[in-house]
Design an enzyme around this catalytic site. Structure first.
Site, mmCIF file in Angstrom:
data_model
loop_
_atom_site.group_PDB
_atom_site.id
_atom_site.type_symbol
_atom_site.label_atom_id
_atom_site.label_comp_id
_atom_site.label_asym_id
_atom_site.label_seq_id
_atom_site.Cartn_x
_atom_site.Cartn_y
_atom_site.Cartn_z
ATOM 1 N N GLY A 1 -13.104 -1.342 -8.054
ATOM 2 C CA GLY A 1 -14.446 -0.769 -7.936
ATOM 3 C C GLY A 1 -14.622 0.141 -6.736
ATOM 4 N N GLY A 2 -13.507 0.661 -6.195
ATOM 5 C CA GLY A 2 -13.596 1.595 -5.080
ATOM 6 C C GLY A 2 -14.313 0.958 -3.908
ATOM 7 N N THR B 1 -3.380 -1.069 -7.954
ATOM 8 C CA THR B 1 -4.157 0.170 -8.090
ATOM 9 C C THR B 1 -3.311 1.428 -8.197
ATOM 10 O OG1 THR B 1 -5.835 1.517 -6.950
ATOM 11 C CG2 THR B 1 -4.296 0.366 -5.558
ATOM 12 N N ASP C 1 -7.611 8.304 -0.357
ATOM 13 C CA ASP C 1 -8.312 7.220 0.348
ATOM 14 C C ASP C 1 -8.280 7.441 1.864
ATOM 15 O OD1 ASP C 1 -9.196 5.893 -1.845
ATOM 16 O OD2 ASP C 1 -8.058 4.046 -1.509
ATOM 17 N N GLU D 1 -5.486 4.079 -7.678
ATOM 18 C CA GLU D 1 -6.672 4.723 -7.095
ATOM 19 C C GLU D 1 -7.643 5.189 -8.166
ATOM 20 O OE1 GLU D 1 -9.411 5.168 -5.038
ATOM 21 O OE2 GLU D 1 -9.127 7.301 -5.425
ATOM 22 N N THR E 1 -8.658 0.482 -10.682
ATOM 23 C CA THR E 1 -7.829 -0.562 -10.087
ATOM 24 C C THR E 1 -7.971 -1.790 -10.954
ATOM 25 O OG1 THR E 1 -8.070 0.417 -7.900
ATOM 26 C CG2 THR E 1 -7.696 -1.936 -7.928
ATOM 27 N N SER F 1 -7.918 0.886 2.640
ATOM 28 C CA SER F 1 -8.314 0.421 1.306
ATOM 29 C C SER F 1 -9.593 -0.399 1.406
ATOM 30 C CB SER F 1 -7.197 -0.441 0.726
ATOM 31 O OG SER F 1 -7.625 -1.098 -0.446
ATOM 32 N N ARG G 1 0.837 -1.195 0.000
ATOM 33 C CA ARG G 1 0.000 0.000 0.000
ATOM 34 C C ARG G 1 0.881 1.259 0.000
ATOM 35 N NH1 ARG G 1 -4.960 1.375 -1.571
ATOM 36 N NH2 ARG G 1 -6.171 2.576 -0.084
HETATM 37 N N1 GLU Z 1 -8.264 3.034 -3.960
HETATM 38 C C1 GLU Z 1 -9.205 1.983 -3.749
HETATM 39 C C2 GLU Z 1 -8.805 1.120 -2.599
HETATM 40 O O1 GLU Z 1 -7.663 0.948 -2.333
HETATM 41 C C3 GLU Z 1 -9.381 1.137 -4.929
HETATM 42 C C4 GLU Z 1 -9.998 1.876 -6.030
HETATM 43 C C5 GLU Z 1 -10.652 0.951 -7.028
HETATM 44 O O2 GLU Z 1 -10.876 -0.172 -6.777
HETATM 45 O O3 GLU Z 1 -10.959 1.340 -8.137
HETATM 46 O O4 GLU Z 1 -9.636 0.581 -1.958
#
Ligand code: GLU
Length: 588
Positions: free
Chosen positions: A494-495, A426, A448, A428, A408, A472, A121
């Protein structure tokens, strides 16, 4: 169009849809993609499960899958294949991940029967303070403003975490893992439809001179589908990293360029050469829990993914999900209620375990999850869950509801020895911070963190601190059967919705008996402890009426998951890739 296609696919799978009059007439307001965060959609391509006997790799991009397969054919391990694929994704899916970002790797060593979690990370520069994303009045900056600045960039972790995993599980020489990408970066590859679409939709990418030169043609137009894209700068970086190891990136002129780019923005990020040189990947204890007869294992903090996937499954376990019809009102109700409980806890408790005490084991203990599950009522939505208090845990934080803007990529691999990798990688948001250095993009992972460090005088667990890793949602997951045999590897970008995507796929395979492709293709749904969300254009939109009758506020969302999964069956390996992106599975 999508709705029509989906209905047909699912009808072929034997699902029958019940549609009440109220549901048919219910009006759903689609929420624009930008507001809910998904990486933009670029189409839906139906996919069939892929089968193989010896090995398999599934990634978000055909070039990356081929790079991984090349390693597996050359006798490489699952980790070797995942690394080669991750490096290729940087080239051919540059909007989503790369060496300017970070990753989590969960791996299974079949010989040792050992599970490992590797944490790459990104870290906050040492100088980062809690007010990093506050304006002059102490209010959090608009997210877009926070992202497009030097302040959003964290110290990259991808090369260091791949180095760590390779030292433990690699069979091929480190340099070999870079060969396919160096070759393609020098010879050029055809711009895919998805890459073209995300360039076209991006409003700020051209503001960075390097990105403008790379992603647009001489007339300033986004590169066309099929245009040949070469990246000699990136190839040169990879040649050095292949030969000298990650030190070539973390020390010396590449690090100097990264620091200069981060600090040269209108909003400088304060990243020093010491920050970059001092980055270390970490090995962490894999977080496992039981779901029915299975053992489900995932990434511990600083990801909230492992905790929240287990929390959702724990809340669902009380209900006989195998008897609940996929895509039914009941399924969406139970799933979103379980999500509310899981997201409430992860929002409240999870931060970097090197800085805050995260009660990870207590949050997924069977007794605690039983008590959480008891809050789910079959006849009415709880609408909003409060965080729970596991035995022995003291509340010390202010609530936090930050959610990430996603971009990601996920890689799933099983090698001929039965070793497995689940890796989520990722930068981000889509195109990360939009700052491009030597042919690769820098992440915006600092967004994040909770943008506001405290509320009502109480600190937020995921507040920004120098040297800290942001929380995350990434949920690389491995599943084992009752005999301890590997059953499945899965994960998704997918955030903040990742937890819902992965849990949907697990329930699809483990409870509903779908093949992994069918489970991945099921419409996405769930709640992140706000509205109940259903995938825009899917038949779930028709459930709006019955869901509202249960008290749900329902929103239709463009849910661009990027699930990749492989399941071990008595007949061999079965793999699936997300129809919402360019996923591709190969095996032998
Ligand atoms: N930055 C997000 C995370 O680490 C991931 C973003 C994504 O999955 O598109 O949880």
């Amino acid at each position: 169009m999508r709705l029509h296609t989906r209905a047909r696919v699912l009808a072929q799978l034997g699902f029958v849809f019940f549609m009440s009059q109220a549901a048919v007439h219910a009006q759903l307001q689609p929420v624009p993609a930008q507001d809910v965060a998904p990486e933009p959609s670029s189409g839906y391509t139906e996919k069939k499960a892929v089968t193989a006997k010896k090995f398999m790799i599934a990634t978000a991009n055909p070039h990356a899958t081929r790079a991984g397969q090349e390693m597996l054919k050359a006798g490489g391990s699952a980790v070797d294949a995942a690394i080669a694929a991750a490096v290729m994704l940087n080239l051919t899916e540059p909007q989503s991940s790369g060496i300017g970002g970070g990753a989590f790797i969960v791996s299974y060593d079949a010989g040792q029967k050992a599970l490992n979690a590797y944490d790459g990370r990104e870290k906050a520069p040492a100088s980062a303070k809690g007010d990093r994303f506050l304006d002059a009045k102490g209010k959090p900056l608009p997210l877009r403003e926070a992202i497009n600045s030097g302040k959003s960039v964290g110290v990259p972790g991808l090369l260091r975490v791949m180095e760590l995993a390779h030292q433990k599980h690699g069979k091929l020489p480190w340099a070999k893992l870079f060969e396919p990408t160096i070759r393609l970066a020098e010879n050029g590859f055809a711009v895919s439809e998805r890459l073209h679409t995300v360039i076209k939709l991006d409003k700020t990418l051209r503001a960075n001179a390097n990105a403008r030169a790379y992603f647009y043609d001489a007339a300033g137009e986004p590169l066309a589908v099929g245009a040949t894209l070469k990246n000699p700068d990136f190839a040169a970086v990879l040649r050095r990293v292949a030969k000298e190891g990650p030190d070539a990136f973390y020390k010396g002129e590449i690090a100097r360029d990264i620091s200069a780019a981060v600090n040269g923005q209108a909003q400088p990020g304060g990243m020093t050469l010491q920050d970059i040189a001092g980055y270390q990947a970490r090995e962490r204890a894999v977080l496992c829990g039981a779901y029915r007869a299975y053992k489900v294992c995932g990434m511990p903090p600083p990801s909230s993914g492992g905790i929240a996937v287990l929390a959702m499954l724990g809340a669902l376990e009380r209900f006989p999900m195998s008897g609940v019809r996929p895509n039914s009102t009941e399924a969406v109700h139970l799933f979103s209620e379980a999500g509310r409980l899981a997201y409430a806890d992860r929002d409240y408790y999870v931060g970097d375990p090197d800085f805050v005490n995260v009660p990870a084991t207590a949050l997924v203990s069977p007794e605690y999850l039983k008590s959480r599950s008891a809050l789910i009522r079959p006849d009415v939505s709880m609408k909003r869950a409060a965080p729970g208090v596991p035995a022995g845990v003291k509340l010390a934080w202010a609530p936090d509801e930050e959610s990430e803007i996603p971009a990601t990529s996920h890689i799933s691999v099983i090698d001929p020895a039965g070793n497995a990798v689940s890796m989520t990688t990722t930068i981000e948001a889509v195109f990360g911070s939009h700052i491009m250095v030597r042919g690769f993009l820098l992440n915006n992972q600092m967004t994040d963190f909770a943008l506001a460090p405290e509320e009502n005088g109480l600190p937020v667990a995921n507040r920004i601190e120098g040297g800290k890793r942001p929380r995350s949602t990434m949920s690389p997951t491995l599943v084992f059967d009752a005999d301890g045999k590997l059953k499945m590897t899965v994960g998704s970008p997918g955030g903040s919705a990742i937890i819902n995507y992965v849990t949907k796929t697990l329930v699809g395979v483990l409870d509903w008996g779908l093949d992994v492709q069918q489970a991945i293709s099921l419409p996405n749904m769930g709640s992140r402890n706000r509205a109940t969300e259903v995938e825009l254009g899917s038949e779930l939109e028709k459930l709006s009426g019955p869901l509202k009758a249960l008290g749900h506020e329902v929103q239709a969302i463009e849910f661009t998951s990027g699930l990749q999964g492989i399941v071990v069956t008595p007949q061999g390996l079965v793999g699936g890739a997300d129809p919402r992106r360019e996923g591709f599975v190969l095996g032998e």
